[in-house]
Design a protein around this motif. Structure first.
Motif, PDB file in Angstrom:
ATOM      1  N   LEU A 135       0.851  -1.188   0.000  1.00  0.00           N
ATOM      2  CA  LEU A 135       0.000   0.000   0.000  1.00  0.00           C
ATOM      3  C   LEU A 135       0.891   1.244   0.000  1.00  0.00           C
ATOM      4  O   LEU A 135       1.880   1.291   0.744  1.00  0.00           O
ATOM      5  N   GLY A 136       0.558   2.201  -0.829  1.00  0.00           N
ATOM      6  CA  GLY A 136       1.342   3.439  -0.874  1.00  0.00           C
ATOM      7  C   GLY A 136       0.451   4.642  -0.603  1.00  0.00           C
ATOM      8  O   GLY A 136      -0.691   4.688  -1.055  1.00  0.00           O
ATOM      9  N   VAL A 137       0.976   5.602   0.162  1.00  0.00           N
ATOM     10  CA  VAL A 137       0.231   6.827   0.476  1.00  0.00           C
ATOM     11  C   VAL A 137       1.049   8.029   0.026  1.00  0.00           C
ATOM     12  O   VAL A 137       2.238   8.119   0.305  1.00  0.00           O
ATOM     13  N   PHE A 157       5.020   5.370   2.769  1.00  0.00           N
ATOM     14  CA  PHE A 157       4.420   6.691   2.941  1.00  0.00           C
ATOM     15  C   PHE A 157       5.343   7.760   2.350  1.00  0.00           C
ATOM     16  O   PHE A 157       6.502   7.878   2.746  1.00  0.00           O
ATOM     17  N   ALA A 158       4.826   8.514   1.376  1.00  0.00           N
ATOM     18  CA  ALA A 158       5.598   9.628   0.803  1.00  0.00           C
ATOM     19  C   ALA A 158       5.232  10.886   1.575  1.00  0.00           C
ATOM     20  O   ALA A 158       4.081  11.328   1.552  1.00  0.00           O
ATOM     21  N   ASP A 159       6.223  11.444   2.276  1.00  0.00           N
ATOM     22  CA  ASP A 159       5.983  12.581   3.172  1.00  0.00           C
ATOM     23  C   ASP A 159       6.293  13.896   2.448  1.00  0.00           C
ATOM     24  O   ASP A 159       7.284  13.994   1.743  1.00  0.00           O
ATOM     25  N   PRO A 160       5.437  14.908   2.619  1.00  0.00           N
ATOM     26  CA  PRO A 160       5.636  16.170   1.892  1.00  0.00           C
ATOM     27  C   PRO A 160       6.767  17.042   2.445  1.00  0.00           C
ATOM     28  O   PRO A 160       7.114  18.036   1.822  1.00  0.00           O
ATOM     29  N   VAL A 178       5.563  -0.080   8.396  1.00  0.00           N
ATOM     30  CA  VAL A 178       5.455   1.191   7.668  1.00  0.00           C
ATOM     31  C   VAL A 178       6.853   1.758   7.388  1.00  0.00           C
ATOM     32  O   VAL A 178       7.734   1.686   8.236  1.00  0.00           O
ATOM     33  N   GLY A 179       7.025   2.295   6.200  1.00  0.00           N
ATOM     34  CA  GLY A 179       8.269   3.004   5.865  1.00  0.00           C
ATOM     35  C   GLY A 179       7.920   4.401   5.376  1.00  0.00           C
ATOM     36  O   GLY A 179       6.906   4.587   4.697  1.00  0.00           O
ATOM     37  N   ARG A 188       8.687   1.288  -2.948  1.00  0.00           N
ATOM     38  CA  ARG A 188       9.848   1.469  -2.067  1.00  0.00           C
ATOM     39  C   ARG A 188       9.718   0.591  -0.825  1.00  0.00           C
ATOM     40  O   ARG A 188      10.687   0.031  -0.340  1.00  0.00           O
ATOM     41  N   MET A 189       8.486   0.457  -0.318  1.00  0.00           N
ATOM     42  CA  MET A 189       8.246  -0.376   0.861  1.00  0.00           C
ATOM     43  C   MET A 189       8.471  -1.849   0.504  1.00  0.00           C
ATOM     44  O   MET A 189       9.071  -2.593   1.276  1.00  0.00           O
TER      45      MET A 189
END
Ligand SMILES: [Zn+2]
Length: 387
Positions: free
Chosen positions: A77-79, A140-143, A179-180, A378-379
């Motif tokens: 899962l990607g966010v 998780f892609a963080d802004p 989670v990464g 990536r995860m």
């Protein structure tokens, strides 16, 4: 790490970036003995990472059958949590989309942000149905700035409350999955690289041009982030020490000059100096400016100034990194040919010809779900490579 383990890792990494390969290709790529390579391939097959559908059964002609990653070995899962909304995706082990969702809510603080992200993941869980059981991790892609080792979101200046949040711990607690967390620019850079497979350039510098400006550099599939993860902060490169104050506190950073505020004040200057413009400056927005840049005289002149600023910052990049390709992403990439030709002109003035001969300038190829997909990929890689 033993030589065999190293070879196993190299081969698995090759698949994670490219998705497929034949046995002869892997022998050539690794320059190792065929028997050793085949041993590693068989081991990766027995662990469930690879499948080789054409090896037995129907004849495939003279060409060696391709090995591919095993799609159902795990879902990911990607966010992509960003200014103005969140995109989410579930992919299989090969990166194929299982389901995707988008959501945006009003955000005043960290709780609002988490409510939005949590609701998005629950919608994905619902959409995946029974297949949710296969989901093995969340990327998780963080802004903003992150501490990837502790999965903590340090700070994103344009999102209220997004500061020193233990995002990894919170998501793990909510959904009971590993989670990464990575900075979005890092994820985007890797996606631009992967989206150009198989004819991928040796190295890519990605410049993302929104209200915030970010950079990422990847070479031969490896991201370069510097010794403390602060490399490629091109948005805060000072190019005009007498320029406007930036969110970071310095003056004349690239971001302060080519972000929405910087462009607005350039427009005000242009109009003050007598330039005609049809743009409604009372209700100025970056999008309205970008649309006008191809037809409005003042907007076009400001767009040229913006390209000059960007070109100046990229001159440092070209002289230091000598990339094979520069990719432009984000809202300002709508300037398209104005951006590409404007930047090239500045680079030609500032840089050695040798560094420009092979340099390609391109617009980003990713769509609005590719950052979420990149985070999921990536995860997958983190878990499969045991990082
Ligand atoms: Zn700055």
């Amino acid at each position: 790490m033993s030589r065999k383990e190293e070879l196993r890792r190299r081969i698995l990494k090759y698949f994670l970036l490219r998705g497929k390969a034949t046995r002869p290709e892997l022998v050539e790529y690794t320059s190792s003995r065929a028997a050793t390579v085949f041993d590693v391939i068989d081991e990766l097959k027995s662990c469930g990472f690879l499948v080789e559908p054409g090896r037995r059964g129907k004849r495939t002609g003279r060409k060696a059958p391709a090995l591919t990653l095993h799609g159902t070995a795990g879902y990911w899962l990607g966010v992509d949590f960003r200014h103005g909304g969140t995109a989410g995706i579930i992919i299989d082990g090969c990166g194929e989309v299982i389901c995707r969702e988008e959501l945006s809510c009003a955000r005043r603080d960290l709780n609002d942000c988490r409510r939005e992200i949590g609701e998005l993941v629950r919608r994905l869980r619902k959409a995946a149905g029974k297949e949710w059981e296969l989901v093995s991790g969340i990327g998780f892609a963080d802004p903003g700035v992150v501490d990837p080792d502790n999965a903590v979101s340090r700070k994103a200046v344009n999102i209220p409350g997004w500061e020193n949040a233990a995002t990894g711990e919170w998501l793990e607690g909510e959904f009971h999955l590993p989670v990464g967390i990575w900075p979005e620019t890092m994820i985007k850079t890797r996606m631009e690289y992967m989206l150009r497979m198989p004819d991928v350039p040796e190295s890519i510098f990605l410049l993302t041009l929104d209200d915030g400006v970010g950079g990422g550099f990847i070479r031969n599939g490896e991201l370069f982030v510097g010794s403390s993860g602060c490399g490629m902060e091109i948005g805060h490169l000072v190019i005009d020490p007498a320029g406007p104050v930036c969110k970071c506190g310095n003056r004349g950073c690239v971001e302060a000059l080519v972000g929405e505020n910087g462009i607005r004040s350039k427009m005000v200057q242009a109009i003050k100096s007598g330039m005609k413009s049809s743009l409604d400056m009372e209700n100025f927005s970056l999008n309205a400016f970008l649309e006008a840049a191809h037809s409005d005289k003042a907007a076009r002149i400001v767009a040229d100034q913006v390209c000059k600023n960007i070109g100046q910052a990229l001159s440092a990049v070209v002289m230091l990194l000598n990339p094979s390709m520069i990719v432009f992403g984000g809202a300002l990439s709508k300037l398209d040919s104005i951006l590409i030709s404007g930047v090239r002109r500045v680079l030609e003035l500032n840089c050695f010809a040798g560094a420009l001969q092979e340099l390609k300038l391109e617009l980003a190829r990713s769509d609005e779900f590719d950052t979420a997909r990149g985070a999921a990929l990536r995860m997958r890689d983190k878990v499969w490579l045991g990082e």
